[in-house]
Scaffold this motif. Structure first.
Motif, mmCIF file in Angstrom:
data_model
loop_
_atom_site.group_PDB
_atom_site.id
_atom_site.type_symbol
_atom_site.label_atom_id
_atom_site.label_comp_id
_atom_site.label_asym_id
_atom_site.label_seq_id
_atom_site.Cartn_x
_atom_site.Cartn_y
_atom_site.Cartn_z
ATOM 1 N N ASN A 27 0.802 -1.251 -0.083
ATOM 2 C CA ASN A 27 -0.103 0.191 0.053
ATOM 3 C C ASN A 27 0.897 1.133 0.072
ATOM 4 O OD1 ASN A 27 -2.370 -1.135 0.024
ATOM 5 N ND2 ASN A 27 -1.919 -2.003 2.111
ATOM 6 N N ILE A 28 2.109 1.192 -0.342
ATOM 7 C CA ILE A 28 3.033 2.335 -0.332
ATOM 8 C C ILE A 28 2.572 3.167 -1.757
ATOM 9 C CG2 ILE A 28 4.786 1.608 0.988
ATOM 10 C CD1 ILE A 28 6.275 1.167 -1.898
ATOM 11 N N PRO A 29 2.783 4.513 -1.803
ATOM 12 C CA PRO A 29 2.418 5.041 -3.021
ATOM 13 C C PRO A 29 3.431 4.608 -4.211
ATOM 14 C CG PRO A 29 2.699 6.901 -1.177
ATOM 15 C CD PRO A 29 3.068 5.447 -0.592
ATOM 16 N N ILE A 30 2.815 4.328 -5.282
ATOM 17 C CA ILE A 30 3.528 3.996 -6.455
ATOM 18 C C ILE A 30 3.356 4.978 -7.541
ATOM 19 C CG2 ILE A 30 3.583 2.136 -8.316
ATOM 20 C CD1 ILE A 30 2.278 0.067 -6.061
ATOM 21 N N ILE A 31 4.267 5.966 -7.864
ATOM 22 C CA ILE A 31 4.043 6.843 -8.632
ATOM 23 C C ILE A 31 4.509 6.620 -10.032
ATOM 24 C CG2 ILE A 31 5.056 9.019 -9.107
ATOM 25 C CD1 ILE A 31 6.058 9.460 -6.302
ATOM 26 N N PRO A 32 3.576 6.910 -10.972
ATOM 27 C CA PRO A 32 3.915 6.380 -12.492
ATOM 28 C C PRO A 32 4.888 7.281 -12.913
ATOM 29 C CG PRO A 32 1.761 7.582 -12.259
ATOM 30 C CD PRO A 32 2.417 7.332 -10.773
ATOM 31 N N GLY A 62 0.785 10.734 -7.924
ATOM 32 C CA GLY A 62 1.688 11.700 -8.468
ATOM 33 C C GLY A 62 2.019 11.393 -9.958
ATOM 34 N N LEU A 63 3.083 12.376 -10.528
ATOM 35 C CA LEU A 63 3.563 11.879 -11.711
ATOM 36 C C LEU A 63 4.961 12.244 -11.706
ATOM 37 C CD1 LEU A 63 0.967 13.862 -13.941
ATOM 38 C CD2 LEU A 63 1.098 11.392 -13.527
ATOM 39 N N HIS A 64 5.684 11.419 -12.105
ATOM 40 C CA HIS A 64 7.232 11.558 -11.940
ATOM 41 C C HIS A 64 7.802 11.549 -13.378
ATOM 42 C CE1 HIS A 64 11.216 11.368 -10.410
ATOM 43 N NE2 HIS A 64 11.720 10.431 -11.462
ATOM 44 N N PHE A 65 8.386 12.741 -13.803
ATOM 45 C CA PHE A 65 8.681 13.207 -15.506
ATOM 46 C C PHE A 65 10.141 12.810 -15.584
ATOM 47 C CE2 PHE A 65 4.755 15.416 -14.772
ATOM 48 C CZ PHE A 65 4.145 15.246 -16.000
ATOM 49 N N TYR A 66 10.530 11.749 -16.691
ATOM 50 C CA TYR A 66 11.836 11.498 -17.095
ATOM 51 C C TYR A 66 12.299 12.615 -18.087
ATOM 52 C CZ TYR A 66 11.270 6.994 -14.658
ATOM 53 O OH TYR A 66 10.797 5.985 -13.810
ATOM 54 N N THR A 67 12.975 13.512 -17.326
ATOM 55 C CA THR A 67 13.169 15.058 -18.255
ATOM 56 C C THR A 67 14.399 14.709 -19.412
ATOM 57 O OG1 THR A 67 14.742 15.924 -16.999
ATOM 58 C CG2 THR A 67 12.417 16.235 -16.460
ATOM 59 N N LEU A 68 15.288 13.993 -19.108
ATOM 60 C CA LEU A 68 16.434 13.912 -19.868
ATOM 61 C C LEU A 68 17.037 15.092 -19.915
ATOM 62 C CD1 LEU A 68 15.106 11.582 -23.119
ATOM 63 C CD2 LEU A 68 16.283 10.831 -20.909
ATOM 64 N N ASN A 69 16.880 15.859 -18.722
ATOM 65 C CA ASN A 69 17.757 17.014 -18.516
ATOM 66 C C ASN A 69 17.129 18.409 -19.606
ATOM 67 O OD1 ASN A 69 19.234 15.591 -16.665
ATOM 68 N ND2 ASN A 69 21.108 16.165 -17.438
ATOM 69 N N LYS A 70 16.002 18.034 -20.190
ATOM 70 C CA LYS A 70 15.306 19.243 -20.935
ATOM 71 C C LYS A 70 14.083 19.606 -20.161
ATOM 72 C CE LYS A 70 18.313 18.501 -24.225
ATOM 73 N NZ LYS A 70 19.721 19.407 -24.529
#
Length: 297
Positions: free
Chosen positions: A198-203, A265-273
């Motif tokens: 039941n921990i938060p699983i952030i996509p 929540g939402l976690h964005f893989y930015t690739l430094n951009k």
């Protein structure tokens, strides 16, 4: 601030960066960070290279974010190539400079005839246990999760079993590998709940700005690119502007659906951009749930 605590009271928006190899790259990264800091994300994270190859650079970027911005920063840490003495040194250093958040990972297996150091933590669950045994609850500890299973897992039963072990070892939250079909995420979370996880699983969201690059990333991590998305992007594979436009449009719809279905929540893989992430955020910001605390009054 500890991410595990922040997730109890707010919808999380977060961004991931990697440590650049050059001073010029570092300057560009901090220009990106400055732009994204204005969005007031819950946290940002900095990756750690395979085999500990970016140890010093990761530490440098984490320290600069911690001291030069108001952002909550999480350091990624991989264990497969480090002795426990080295891990203790790294973690103690982070504690000394005030870093309270660690993403505990095994890390990619180094290429060639690799032998892990004697007594090393060979899996992420061992690293989570090591952190808890040596630092109790000083760190908020995050772990990775894989809605389509880790490439080395034989099946989803295996995947859920070992994910649960990481949670029982003391993980506070999880960030998923990128995916492009939300049904994989929903099925994964449902299975986790059935197992008492039941921990938060952030996509984890990867905005597509380079089709060939994304195909390479997806093949490495086992992420499925739906044929419908291939059909959208393939005609524009040699057109960066159009690829970005179509990729952002897809990510907006993906995020809208995730928010509507109650993700933490939402976690964005930015690739430094920053550009694609900014465009997506501007399109979905009106949908982001208000902080839980603000609804109590």
């Amino acid at each position: 601030m500890k991410i595990g605590e922040l997730l109890k009271s707010e919808f999380s928006i977060s961004f991931e960066f990697f440590p650049p190899k050059s001073p010029e790259g570092e300057q560009e990264l901090f220009e990106t960070i400055k732009e994204l800091e204005a969005l007031k994300p819950t946290f940002v994270s900095v990756t750690y290279g395979a085999g500990g190859s970016t140890r010093d650079r990761t530490r440098r970027i984490v320290y600069r974010i911690h001291t030069e911005t108001k952002l909550t920063v999480m350091a990624h840490l991989t264990c497969i190539a480090h002795s426990k003495e080295e891990l203790l040194e790294i973690l103690q250093d982070y504690k000394n400079i005030g870093i309270e958040n660690i993403l505990a990972l095994r890390g990619d297996m180094p290429k060639g005839d690799f032998q892990a150091p004697k007594g090393a933590c060979k899996y992420a669950v061992e690293l989570v246990k090591f952190i808890r045994e040596n630092f109790d609850n000083f760190f908020s500890v995050g772990v990775a999760s894989y809605p389509e299973k880790h490439p080395e897992s034989p099946n989803m039963e295996w995947e859920i079993r070992f994910f649960k072990e990481k949670v029982l070892a003391g993980a506070d939250f999880s960030i998923t590998q990128m995916f492009f079909d939300n049904s994989y995420y929903y099925r994964f979370v449902e299975r986790c709940h059935k197992e008492g996880i039941n921990i938060p699983i952030i996509p984890g969201i990867m905005p597509i700005t380079n089709f060939s690059q994304i195909k390479k990333f997806a093949s490495m991590c086992g992420a499925t690119i739906p044929q419908s998305l291939v059909n959208i992007l393939e005609p524009y594979a040699e057109d960066p502007e159009e690829t970005t436009k179509r990729g952002v449009e897809f990510a907006i719809k993906q995020c809208e659906d995730l928010i509507a279905n109650g993700v933490p929540g939402l976690h964005f893989y930015t690739l430094n951009k920053s550009r694609a992430t900014l465009l997506i955020y501007q399109a979905i910001k009106h949908l982001i749930p208000p902080k839980v605390l603000s609804r109590l009054f």
